[in-house]
Design a protein around this motif. Structure first.
Motif, mmCIF file in Angstrom:
data_model
loop_
_atom_site.group_PDB
_atom_site.id
_atom_site.type_symbol
_atom_site.label_atom_id
_atom_site.label_comp_id
_atom_site.label_asym_id
_atom_site.label_seq_id
_atom_site.Cartn_x
_atom_site.Cartn_y
_atom_site.Cartn_z
ATOM 1 N N ASN A 113 -2.261 -3.021 -4.849
ATOM 2 C CA ASN A 113 -2.510 -3.736 -3.586
ATOM 3 C C ASN A 113 -1.434 -4.803 -3.387
ATOM 4 N N ALA A 116 2.094 -3.324 -2.743
ATOM 5 C CA ALA A 116 2.210 -2.856 -1.359
ATOM 6 C C ALA A 116 2.435 -4.035 -0.405
ATOM 7 N N ASN A 117 1.704 -5.121 -0.651
ATOM 8 C CA ASN A 117 1.905 -6.328 0.171
ATOM 9 C C ASN A 117 3.307 -6.901 -0.037
ATOM 10 N N VAL A 121 5.160 -2.489 2.552
ATOM 11 C CA VAL A 121 5.341 -1.053 2.764
ATOM 12 C C VAL A 121 4.757 -0.618 4.109
ATOM 13 N N ILE A 123 3.019 1.772 6.776
ATOM 14 C CA ILE A 123 2.052 2.861 6.628
ATOM 15 C C ILE A 123 2.668 4.174 7.102
ATOM 16 N N PHE A 127 -0.895 9.092 7.326
ATOM 17 C CA PHE A 127 -2.144 8.457 6.890
ATOM 18 C C PHE A 127 -2.998 8.014 8.083
ATOM 19 N N CYS B 78 -5.850 -4.911 1.922
ATOM 20 C CA CYS B 78 -4.496 -4.347 1.852
ATOM 21 C C CYS B 78 -4.446 -3.152 2.798
ATOM 22 N N SER B 79 -3.844 -3.345 3.981
ATOM 23 C CA SER B 79 -3.851 -2.304 5.022
ATOM 24 C C SER B 79 -3.230 -1.004 4.532
ATOM 25 N N TYR B 80 -2.088 -1.128 3.864
ATOM 26 C CA TYR B 80 -1.424 0.094 3.403
ATOM 27 C C TYR B 80 -2.333 0.869 2.451
ATOM 28 N N CYS B 81 -2.952 0.138 1.531
ATOM 29 C CA CYS B 81 -3.759 0.784 0.484
ATOM 30 C C CYS B 81 -5.043 1.367 1.077
ATOM 31 N N ILE B 82 -5.612 0.697 2.069
ATOM 32 C CA ILE B 82 -6.802 1.239 2.728
ATOM 33 C C ILE B 82 -6.428 2.580 3.378
ATOM 34 N N ALA B 83 -5.299 2.589 4.090
ATOM 35 C CA ALA B 83 -4.875 3.817 4.776
ATOM 36 C C ALA B 83 -4.567 4.927 3.782
ATOM 37 N N SER B 84 -3.816 4.602 2.731
ATOM 38 C CA SER B 84 -3.368 5.672 1.824
ATOM 39 C C SER B 84 -4.520 6.206 0.967
ATOM 40 N N ALA B 87 -7.058 8.200 3.057
ATOM 41 C CA ALA B 87 -6.505 9.537 3.271
ATOM 42 C C ALA B 87 -6.626 10.363 1.986
ATOM 43 N N ASN C 77 -2.270 -12.188 0.283
ATOM 44 C CA ASN C 77 -1.859 -11.281 1.354
ATOM 45 C C ASN C 77 -1.628 -12.005 2.682
#
Lengths: 130, 130, 130, 130, 130, 130
Positions: A113, A116-117, A121, A123, A127, B78-84, B87, C77
């Motif tokens: 997490n 990624a922050n 990164v 999206i 996804f 964590c937006s990226y991690c939620i999306a990935s 999915a 974050n």
């Protein structure tokens, strides 16, 4: 320190919730979380109603739900919740090996997490299908 | 903004990790998280090695692990991690009903974590057996 | 959306802080954080005074302080803060290799924090000397 | 409460990690974090391998890395990690004055992170160069 | 464990802050938070100056400010801060019913924050007027 | 990206909740949070029921409750929730000066929470009366 409402001192509306907790969980005791909430009966009733609905078997089985609860509680560092939901998961059959893997996933997710922050990164469009 | 190392520009040590990601996941693409980590190949290799070990089927199945990952990622926002990982969970068979229950448990756990803190609930001795 | 107080519109008490920011940092511009705080001049003055005191060279050098700021901002974050303090660290000489190691430590610390919580590790008496 | 694997009870694969911890750190004891992880040897080995790689001297010196670890641990409020990494930083030479400045930066960063969120400050284009 | 600077051992610059705390709060004792900060007098002075300015009656009354402090402290799970600011709020007149409602709002906000994240809800244009 | 259930497409059980939201709030529109939850009607009904009960006027007035919601949302960095509850507070009469003081308290609480953790301040016995 924290005032707990013991079963013997519980007014009827509180006693009714305690009885439903014991009947639903097929157990003979009520844990401290509920005895603390009982200081405000409306909160006790509301939260128990939520727990009863959300934690019931459904599309996810009860053990999976307890492990998700543990994941949130460890991430938030809530000692009481880690203890109570880890015990709940064990009571529903979680093995030591499952607990170890649960903790491994929780730990690693907390790490990635932040990566990624930190790397900001973007999206991937794939996804965002739904 | 964020510099991503595309496969076509990847030096051999990065390309080797990308190839292992694709082979392990039986897919033909690499998502941006890895392309960002690739800026520091030692981190790319280390994190991929951790993910490969921790997320492999074991005492917990891969879908359960993905849902735990989602629980942590939503709690940390964590937006990226939620999306990935959402999915990822869907790719492993998670239904809409399961996702809704997953989110309901995550939300409620975040609520009761704070009630336990705020009421300073003492841990029941029965929870401390192990 | 967010109302920013540009230098050209700043009342004297705000302009005085902007000028001190530029003089202290030996730069010719003011970043948006301050232009947002300027909506409440007392907050602008108070926070700038804190930053000026805390981030000044002292027992720790300015680059180390910026990297600590990044560590907190990534853990929380805060996108704005990650961007501004990463830029601040680079302006003070942080290399790509240092940034990569900084992120690796931040990520791993977030992981082991949760393992320590999850395993409920008792603090070693040797750690409590002071 | 938490079961710790003492050195005298450690199976060979655990003992090997304990020995490497002591040799790498040039110390004669192993702290409780590792004794708790040892309940799941694969996690013990994996996390030690990560710590050994990430915390080794590199582009950042070991004291700076320990202070970054403290910054994350305080932000997450992990008591064990605050105690262990503060002790680690002191063992690497951190003075009382440095610790006080470290805490001052951590505190202020946590404050301004929320002001940036609350005022919804847009990221300055200059910060997005890299 | 934590070294506290008692009033009887306080150097003049620390004693001056302690006296101002007692005069401002119209009380005859100083709580441990300040005695811990006093290990670094510059931090003691700076934080007290901030608290004195921010917590003074203004557009918001002191009880509301204490309850906001409790909301943040419970969300961050800071035991000391929950205890001290809950006591502060009670001293300013907070009733048991108010505390129960305060905790109910805090808990629910923590829940819906995660639902908003998990469902990735787009911000309504109407909310962005200011 | 996120699928929202518009009023025109809402099945009867969803439409009933939307109508109650509009009637309770004396408004003619439903914000996106509810349209996202509506993908799982049981969650929509449950969360609305909680919000309606917890946010109703009681021992605390509605504006104070909205500001507490903002304090939690900023601390958790939930953009949607910051936007929606800040708008909610303004609609209930919050002035710019009150918002600025609200943010100042939130920021400072986040700072002193970490100082209390970092200095490991023992709770004063006087704070544990209740």
């Amino acid at each position: 320190m924290t005032r707990l409402i013991e079963e013997s001192d519980a007014p009827p509306e509180v006693k009714a919730v305690y009885d439903d907790i014991k009947a639903t969980r097929q157990t003979d005791w009520v844990n401290n979380f509920w005895k603390a909430l009982a200081r405000h009966p409306a909160t006790l009733k509301r939260i128990w109603s939520n727990i009863k609905e959300v934690m019931a078997p459904g599309a996810l089985d009860p053990l999976t739900k307890e492990m998700i609860y543990v994941a949130v509680s460890i991430t938030n560092n809530c000692s009481y919740c880690i203890a109570s939901h880890s015990a709940g998961a064990r009571a529903k059959g979680m093995t030591d090996a499952q607990y170890a893997e649960l903790l491994a996933v929780i730990g690693l997710a907390n790490e990635t997490n932040r990566l990624a922050n930190g790397y900001n990164v973007p999206i991937d469009p794939k996804f965002l299908a739904d």
